[in-house]
Scaffold this motif. Structure first.
Motif, PDB file in Angstrom:
ATOM      1  N   ALA A 149       0.830  -1.208   0.000  1.00 57.97           N
ATOM      2  CA  ALA A 149       0.000   0.000   0.000  1.00 57.97           C
ATOM      3  C   ALA A 149       0.867   1.262   0.000  1.00 57.97           C
ATOM      4  CB  ALA A 149      -0.935   0.000   1.206  1.00 57.97           C
ATOM      5  N   ILE A 150       1.968   1.237   0.735  1.00 59.33           N
ATOM      6  CA  ILE A 150       2.866   2.403   0.765  1.00 59.33           C
ATOM      7  C   ILE A 150       3.464   2.631  -0.618  1.00 59.33           C
ATOM      8  CG2 ILE A 150       5.048   3.295   1.672  1.00 59.33           C
ATOM      9  CD1 ILE A 150       4.299   1.773   4.333  1.00 59.33           C
ATOM     10  N   HIS A 151       3.959   1.585  -1.257  1.00 60.68           N
ATOM     11  CA  HIS A 151       4.561   1.728  -2.584  1.00 60.68           C
ATOM     12  C   HIS A 151       3.528   2.214  -3.612  1.00 60.68           C
ATOM     13  CE1 HIS A 151       8.529   0.403  -1.545  1.00 60.68           C
ATOM     14  NE2 HIS A 151       8.083  -0.746  -1.049  1.00 60.68           N
ATOM     15  N   GLN A 152       2.330   1.667  -3.569  1.00 57.27           N
ATOM     16  CA  GLN A 152       1.297   2.113  -4.502  1.00 57.27           C
ATOM     17  C   GLN A 152       0.884   3.560  -4.238  1.00 57.27           C
ATOM     18  OE1 GLN A 152      -1.849  -0.383  -5.892  1.00 57.27           O
ATOM     19  NE2 GLN A 152      -0.857  -2.223  -5.087  1.00 57.27           N
ATOM     20  N   THR A 153       0.858   3.940  -2.974  1.00 58.60           N
ATOM     21  CA  THR A 153       0.514   5.317  -2.610  1.00 58.60           C
ATOM     22  C   THR A 153       1.554   6.292  -3.140  1.00 58.60           C
ATOM     23  OG1 THR A 153      -0.754   4.686  -0.676  1.00 58.60           O
ATOM     24  CG2 THR A 153       0.212   6.895  -0.655  1.00 58.60           C
ATOM     25  N   LEU A 154       2.818   5.962  -2.997  1.00 59.24           N
ATOM     26  CA  LEU A 154       3.870   6.852  -3.481  1.00 59.24           C
ATOM     27  C   LEU A 154       3.785   7.015  -4.999  1.00 59.24           C
ATOM     28  CD1 LEU A 154       6.803   5.700  -1.192  1.00 59.24           C
ATOM     29  CD2 LEU A 154       5.365   7.745  -0.955  1.00 59.24           C
ATOM     30  N   ALA A 155       3.432   5.953  -5.711  1.00 57.07           N
ATOM     31  CA  ALA A 155       3.248   6.039  -7.164  1.00 57.07           C
ATOM     32  C   ALA A 155       2.047   6.938  -7.493  1.00 57.07           C
ATOM     33  CB  ALA A 155       3.073   4.653  -7.761  1.00 57.07           C
ATOM     34  N   LEU A 156       0.958   6.766  -6.774  1.00 56.51           N
ATOM     35  CA  LEU A 156      -0.226   7.604  -6.988  1.00 56.51           C
ATOM     36  C   LEU A 156       0.077   9.075  -6.678  1.00 56.51           C
ATOM     37  CD1 LEU A 156      -3.020   5.378  -5.437  1.00 56.51           C
ATOM     38  CD2 LEU A 156      -3.003   6.263  -7.785  1.00 56.51           C
ATOM     39  N   ALA A 157       0.818   9.314  -5.614  1.00 56.57           N
ATOM     40  CA  ALA A 157       1.131  10.686  -5.198  1.00 56.57           C
ATOM     41  C   ALA A 157       2.002  11.403  -6.229  1.00 56.57           C
ATOM     42  CB  ALA A 157       1.815  10.677  -3.831  1.00 56.57           C
ATOM     43  N   ALA A 158       2.752  10.648  -7.014  1.00 56.80           N
ATOM     44  CA  ALA A 158       3.592  11.252  -8.046  1.00 56.80           C
ATOM     45  C   ALA A 158       2.763  11.785  -9.213  1.00 56.80           C
ATOM     46  CB  ALA A 158       4.610  10.233  -8.547  1.00 56.80           C
ATOM     47  N   LEU A 205       3.993  13.987   2.710  1.00 53.22           N
ATOM     48  CA  LEU A 205       4.566  14.090   1.361  1.00 53.22           C
ATOM     49  C   LEU A 205       5.308  15.404   1.167  1.00 53.22           C
ATOM     50  CD1 LEU A 205       1.468  12.650  -0.541  1.00 53.22           C
ATOM     51  CD2 LEU A 205       3.630  11.458  -0.051  1.00 53.22           C
ATOM     52  N   ALA A 206       4.812  16.480   1.764  1.00 47.65           N
ATOM     53  CA  ALA A 206       5.470  17.787   1.695  1.00 47.65           C
ATOM     54  C   ALA A 206       5.057  18.579   2.929  1.00 47.65           C
ATOM     55  CB  ALA A 206       5.076  18.534   0.429  1.00 47.65           C
ATOM     56  N   GLY A 207       6.001  19.302   3.502  1.00 46.87           N
ATOM     57  CA  GLY A 207       5.745  20.065   4.710  1.00 46.87           C
ATOM     58  C   GLY A 207       6.141  19.260   5.933  1.00 46.87           C
ATOM     59  N   GLU A 208       5.567  19.618   7.057  1.00 43.31           N
ATOM     60  CA  GLU A 208       5.812  18.892   8.297  1.00 43.31           C
ATOM     61  C   GLU A 208       4.574  18.995   9.173  1.00 43.31           C
ATOM     62  OE1 GLU A 208       9.350  20.509  10.073  1.00 43.31           O
ATOM     63  OE2 GLU A 208       8.510  22.494  10.227  1.00 43.31           O
ATOM     64  N   GLU A 209       4.477  18.032  10.075  1.00 40.91           N
ATOM     65  CA  GLU A 209       3.257  17.897  10.866  1.00 40.91           C
ATOM     66  C   GLU A 209       3.595  17.274  12.212  1.00 40.91           C
ATOM     67  OE1 GLU A 209      -0.926  15.459  10.111  1.00 40.91           O
ATOM     68  OE2 GLU A 209       0.806  15.031   8.860  1.00 40.91           O
ATOM     69  N   ARG A 210       2.868  17.701  13.213  1.00 37.24           N
ATOM     70  CA  ARG A 210       3.012  17.144  14.558  1.00 37.24           C
ATOM     71  C   ARG A 210       1.823  16.251  14.851  1.00 37.24           C
ATOM     72  NH1 ARG A 210       2.890  20.581  19.646  1.00 37.24           N
ATOM     73  NH2 ARG A 210       3.972  19.138  20.968  1.00 37.24           N
ATOM     74  N   TYR A 211       2.090  15.141  15.534  1.00 37.46           N
ATOM     75  CA  TYR A 211       1.034  14.203  15.907  1.00 37.46           C
ATOM     76  C   TYR A 211       1.023  14.038  17.413  1.00 37.46           C
ATOM     77  CZ  TYR A 211       0.736  12.569  11.085  1.00 37.46           C
ATOM     78  OH  TYR A 211       0.554  12.493   9.737  1.00 37.46           O
ATOM     79  N   GLY A 212      -0.160  14.131  17.992  1.00 34.88           N
ATOM     80  CA  GLY A 212      -0.327  13.719  19.372  1.00 34.88           C
ATOM     81  C   GLY A 212      -0.702  12.245  19.369  1.00 34.88           C
ATOM     82  N   ILE A 263       0.782  27.813  11.530  1.00 33.62           N
ATOM     83  CA  ILE A 263      -0.060  27.148  10.541  1.00 33.62           C
ATOM     84  C   ILE A 263       0.687  27.156   9.205  1.00 33.62           C
ATOM     85  CG2 ILE A 263      -2.312  27.150   9.390  1.00 33.62           C
ATOM     86  CD1 ILE A 263      -2.355  26.862  12.532  1.00 33.62           C
ATOM     87  N   LYS A 264       0.870  25.961   8.639  1.00 33.98           N
ATOM     88  CA  LYS A 264       1.619  25.855   7.373  1.00 33.98           C
ATOM     89  C   LYS A 264       0.943  24.848   6.456  1.00 33.98           C
ATOM     90  CE  LYS A 264       6.109  27.259   9.012  1.00 33.98           C
ATOM     91  NZ  LYS A 264       7.515  26.962   9.051  1.00 33.98           N
ATOM     92  N   PRO A 265       1.217  24.969   5.135  1.00 33.61           N
ATOM     93  CA  PRO A 265       0.644  24.003   4.194  1.00 33.61           C
ATOM     94  C   PRO A 265       1.244  22.615   4.387  1.00 33.61           C
ATOM     95  CG  PRO A 265       2.009  25.627   3.044  1.00 33.61           C
ATOM     96  CD  PRO A 265       1.992  25.998   4.486  1.00 33.61           C
ATOM     97  N   LEU A 266       0.450  21.631   4.044  1.00 38.85           N
ATOM     98  CA  LEU A 266       0.841  20.242   4.242  1.00 38.85           C
ATOM     99  C   LEU A 266       0.248  19.408   3.118  1.00 38.85           C
ATOM    100  CD1 LEU A 266       1.948  17.961   6.182  1.00 38.85           C
ATOM    101  CD2 LEU A 266      -0.346  17.931   7.162  1.00 38.85           C
ATOM    102  N   ARG A 267       1.053  18.524   2.577  1.00 40.04           N
ATOM    103  CA  ARG A 267       0.542  17.526   1.632  1.00 40.04           C
ATOM    104  C   ARG A 267       0.819  16.173   2.249  1.00 40.04           C
ATOM    105  NH1 ARG A 267       2.347  15.013  -3.644  1.00 40.04           N
ATOM    106  NH2 ARG A 267       0.374  14.298  -4.486  1.00 40.04           N
ATOM    107  N   LYS A 268      -0.214  15.338   2.316  1.00 33.50           N
ATOM    108  CA  LYS A 268      -0.049  14.054   2.981  1.00 33.50           C
ATOM    109  C   LYS A 268      -0.918  12.989   2.345  1.00 33.50           C
ATOM    110  CE  LYS A 268      -1.965  13.435   7.059  1.00 33.50           C
ATOM    111  NZ  LYS A 268      -2.269  13.599   8.480  1.00 33.50           N
ATOM    112  N   ALA A 269      -0.612  11.765   2.703  1.00 35.55           N
ATOM    113  CA  ALA A 269      -1.405  10.608   2.288  1.00 35.55           C
ATOM    114  C   ALA A 269      -1.833   9.875   3.539  1.00 35.55           C
ATOM    115  CB  ALA A 269      -0.574   9.688   1.393  1.00 35.55           C
TER     116      ALA A 269
END
Length: 155
Positions: free
Chosen positions: A22-31, A75-82, A138-144
């Protein structure tokens, strides 16, 4: 919970094959796709590609899933998780919306910061608070967000 980076997946022997695929397919889709929801293996394994902005942690409620594992990839940016290491007591008492319930607060909540290429895995029952801003900026984020039904997991 599991933390990793997409460049080191071959070194992590305990990632289940369904997760790795799923990770490999996601990275292909995200491209080739900016955003949207895409099936990888029907309703059991799918991914949501999104562009958003992080938010102030205090404005976000922690969440929990009962049937789906989350693999969240920055995928782009950074994010914090609790997140909370302790199991949520009596999850049935929460108001469920499909596979999602919001938790009013987490006992002993900790935070981790992910940058582009990093991923975090939350198994069913593990509480987490995604999309948190770092230093309240607050910053932009791209994620899957990959969702895998528990029936597809080994064990």
């Amino acid at each position: 919970m599991l933390l990793a980076n997409i460049t080191q997946l071959d070194r992590i022997g305990y990632i289940q094959p369904v997760m790795l695929n799923a990770i490999h397919q996601t990275l292909a889709l995200a491209a080739s796709h900016e955003q949207g929801e895409f099936e990888i293996d029907g309703k059991d394994v799918f991914v949501i590609l999104m562009q958003a902005e992080t938010k102030l942690a205090q404005s976000l409620q922690p969440e929990i899933h009962q049937d789906y594992l989350d693999i969240q990839i920055v995928l782009a940016g950074e994010e914090r998780y609790g997140y909370a290491i302790e199991a949520i007591a009596q999850p049935e008492r929460y108001s469920w919306q499909g596979d999602l319930a919001f938790i009013p607060d987490l006992k002993r909540e900790q935070f981790v910061t992910l940058q582009a290429g990093d991923l975090v895995v939350f198994y069913p029952g593990e509480a987490h608070r995604p999309m948190c801003a770092i230093n309240d900026e607050i910053k932009p984020l791209r994620k899957a967000v990959i969702k895998i039904h528990r029936s597809r997991l080994l064990g």
